[in-house]
Design an enzyme around this catalytic site. Structure first.
Site, mmCIF file in Angstrom:
data_model
loop_
_atom_site.group_PDB
_atom_site.id
_atom_site.type_symbol
_atom_site.label_atom_id
_atom_site.label_comp_id
_atom_site.label_asym_id
_atom_site.label_seq_id
_atom_site.Cartn_x
_atom_site.Cartn_y
_atom_site.Cartn_z
ATOM 1 N N LYS A 52 0.836 -1.206 0.000
ATOM 2 C CA LYS A 52 0.000 0.000 0.000
ATOM 3 C C LYS A 52 0.869 1.254 0.000
ATOM 4 O O LYS A 52 0.599 2.232 -0.687
ATOM 5 C CB LYS A 52 -0.938 -0.026 1.220
ATOM 6 N N GLN A 69 -5.090 -1.998 9.390
ATOM 7 C CA GLN A 69 -4.904 -3.296 8.743
ATOM 8 C C GLN A 69 -5.481 -4.412 9.616
ATOM 9 O O GLN A 69 -5.243 -4.447 10.825
ATOM 10 C CB GLN A 69 -3.401 -3.525 8.500
ATOM 11 N N ASP A 106 -11.225 2.249 3.358
ATOM 12 C CA ASP A 106 -11.442 0.799 3.214
ATOM 13 C C ASP A 106 -12.914 0.510 2.898
ATOM 14 O O ASP A 106 -13.253 -0.584 2.447
ATOM 15 C CB ASP A 106 -11.131 0.104 4.553
HETATM 16 N N1 GUN Z 1 -6.471 -7.158 5.550
HETATM 17 C C1 GUN Z 1 -6.485 -7.812 4.366
HETATM 18 N N2 GUN Z 1 -6.981 -7.002 3.405
HETATM 19 C C2 GUN Z 1 -7.287 -5.829 3.993
HETATM 20 C C3 GUN Z 1 -7.831 -4.606 3.518
HETATM 21 O O1 GUN Z 1 -8.154 -4.431 2.331
HETATM 22 N N3 GUN Z 1 -8.002 -3.637 4.444
HETATM 23 C C4 GUN Z 1 -7.661 -3.807 5.752
HETATM 24 N N4 GUN Z 1 -7.889 -2.799 6.586
HETATM 25 N N5 GUN Z 1 -7.166 -4.934 6.217
HETATM 26 C C5 GUN Z 1 -6.969 -5.931 5.336
#
Ligand code: GUN
Length: 288
Positions: free
Chosen positions: A54, A98, A121
Site C-alpha cells: 500500500k 490493517q 477501506d
Molecule cells: N487485511 C487484508 N486485506 C485488507 C484490507 O483491504 N483492508 C484492511 N484494513 N485490512 C486488510
C-alpha cells in the site's frame, strides 16, 4: 472453452498511471496531495507485506502516506486514541487499520471510530449502508476492485445471475450489494447453504471469497461464466492458493482471475481511488 485470464496486475498498473497523472495535475494547481494513514498492529508477515504494498502504491501515484506500526500488545484505548488523532489530522484524507487485529482488540469498535469521511477501506457501517441504499461513496475496496475487473471486460450486468460465495462483512456482503447495484440478480452462498454447487452453477458471474483452497471445482461452474477468485491462502513454501481450481475451471469459464495477480492488485487500486475521492471532498474539488 479455455478461459481468458483477467490480469489484475496489468489493469491495476494502467489505473495507477491514470491516478498518478491526475494527482500530478492537481499538485501543479497548488492543491495538497492526498494523504493515507495506515495503522499496522503486530508482526503478522502477510499484513506487513500488504502494508508495504500500500505504501509503495502511494509513493508511485504521488500520495503522502504514513504507517504507524504498533506493538502486538497495544491497548484498545491507545489504538482508539490514535484513530481519533488521525481523524482530526488535516493532512490525512484516509485512515486504514490493517486487519486481522490481535484477539484482545475489539475490531468493531475500531472500525466504528474511523471517521466515515476518512474510511477509505469502506468498512464503516455508514459506508456499507450508503452502498445498500444505492448512494455509495466509499465502497469496500475488494468488492470495488472486483467490479473494476468486471467493468474492464465490458460486462453488461442487467439480467445476469451472480453467485457470491462467502458472506463476510468486508467482502461477501458488500460484493453482493455491488452486483445488485449494477443490476445483477445475486445469490449469496455461505456455510448454511444447501446444494451450494447447484446454486453456483446457475450463475453467469461467480465471485468466491471464502479462503478455502480448491473449494470451487469445474462442476460448480456454468460453461462461459466469469469466475473471480478473491480467496488467498498461504500454503506450504509460502505459496499462495485461491479458492478456485484454476486449471480445471479454466476449461469451463470464459474469464478467470489468477491468484496471485488477480483481485489483490485491484483492491489496492480501489483504496487509492477512495483516498483520492476523500482528498477531493476534503479540499472542495469538484468531482468529475
Ligand atoms: N487485511 C487484508 N486485506 C485488507 C484490507 O483491504 N483492508 C484492511 N484494513 N485490512 C486488510
Amino acid at each position: 472453452m479455455t478461459a481468458q485470464i483477467l490480469n489484475g496486475r496489468a489493469i491495476a498498473r494502467e489505473l495507477r498511471n491514470d491516478i498518478a497523472a491526475e494527482v500530478a495535475n492537481w499538485g501543479s494547481q497548488g492543491f495538497r496531495l492526498p494523504g493515507l494513514a495506515v495503522i499496522l498492529v503486530g508482526n503478522d508477515p502477510a499484513s506487513e507485506v500488504y502494508v508495504r504494498g500500500k505504501r509503495k502504491d502511494c509513493d508511485e501515484v504521488g500520495f503522502h502516506s504514513i504507517v504507524q506500526h504498533l506493538s502486538e500488545n497495544v491497548t484498545q484505548e491507545d489504538l482508539e486514541a490514535r484513530i481519533l488523532d488521525l481523524n482530526a489530522d488535516s493532512s490525512i484524507d484516509g485512515v486504514l487499520v490493517q486487519t486481522p487485529l490481535p484477539e484482545h482488540i475489539d475490531e468493531h469498535r475500531i472500525i466504528d471510530l474511523i471517521a466515515p469521511a476518512k474510511d477509505v477501506d469502506g468498512f464503516h457501517a455508514y459506508n456499507i449502508g450508503r452502498l445498500a441504499i444505492r448512494r455509495p461513496t466509499f465502497r469496500s475496496a475488494t468488492p470495488r476492485g472486483v467490479m473494476m475487473l468486471l467493468d474492464h471486460i465490458g460486462l453488461e450486468y442487467k439480467g445476469l445471475d451472480a453467485a457470491v460465495i462467502g458472506a463476510s462483512n468486508h467482502v461477501g456482503r458488500p460484493m453482493g450489494l455491488e452486483l445488485l447495484l449494477a443490476g445483477a440478480s445475486v445469490t449469496t452462498v455461505h456455510k448454511f447453504t444447501r446444494n451450494a454447487p447447484e446454486k453456483v452453477r446457475l450463475a453467469d458471474i461467480v465471485v468466491s471469497a471464502v479462503g478455502k483452497p480448491g473449494l470451487v471445482s469445474a462442476d460448480w461452474i456454468k460453461p462461459g461464466a466469469v469466475v473471480i477468485d478473491v480467496g488467498i491462502t498461504r500454503g506450504e513454501n509460502n505459496k499462495l492458493h485461491g479458492d478456485v481450481q484454476f486449471d480445471a475451471v479454466s476449461e469451463v469459464a470464459s474469464w478467470i482471475t489468477p491468484v496471485p495477480g488477480g483481485v489483490g492488485p485491484m483492491t489496492r487500486v480501489a483504496l487509492l481511488e477512495n483516498t483520492l475521492l476523500a482528498a477531493k471532498v476534503n479540499q472542495g474539488i469538484k468531482l468529475s
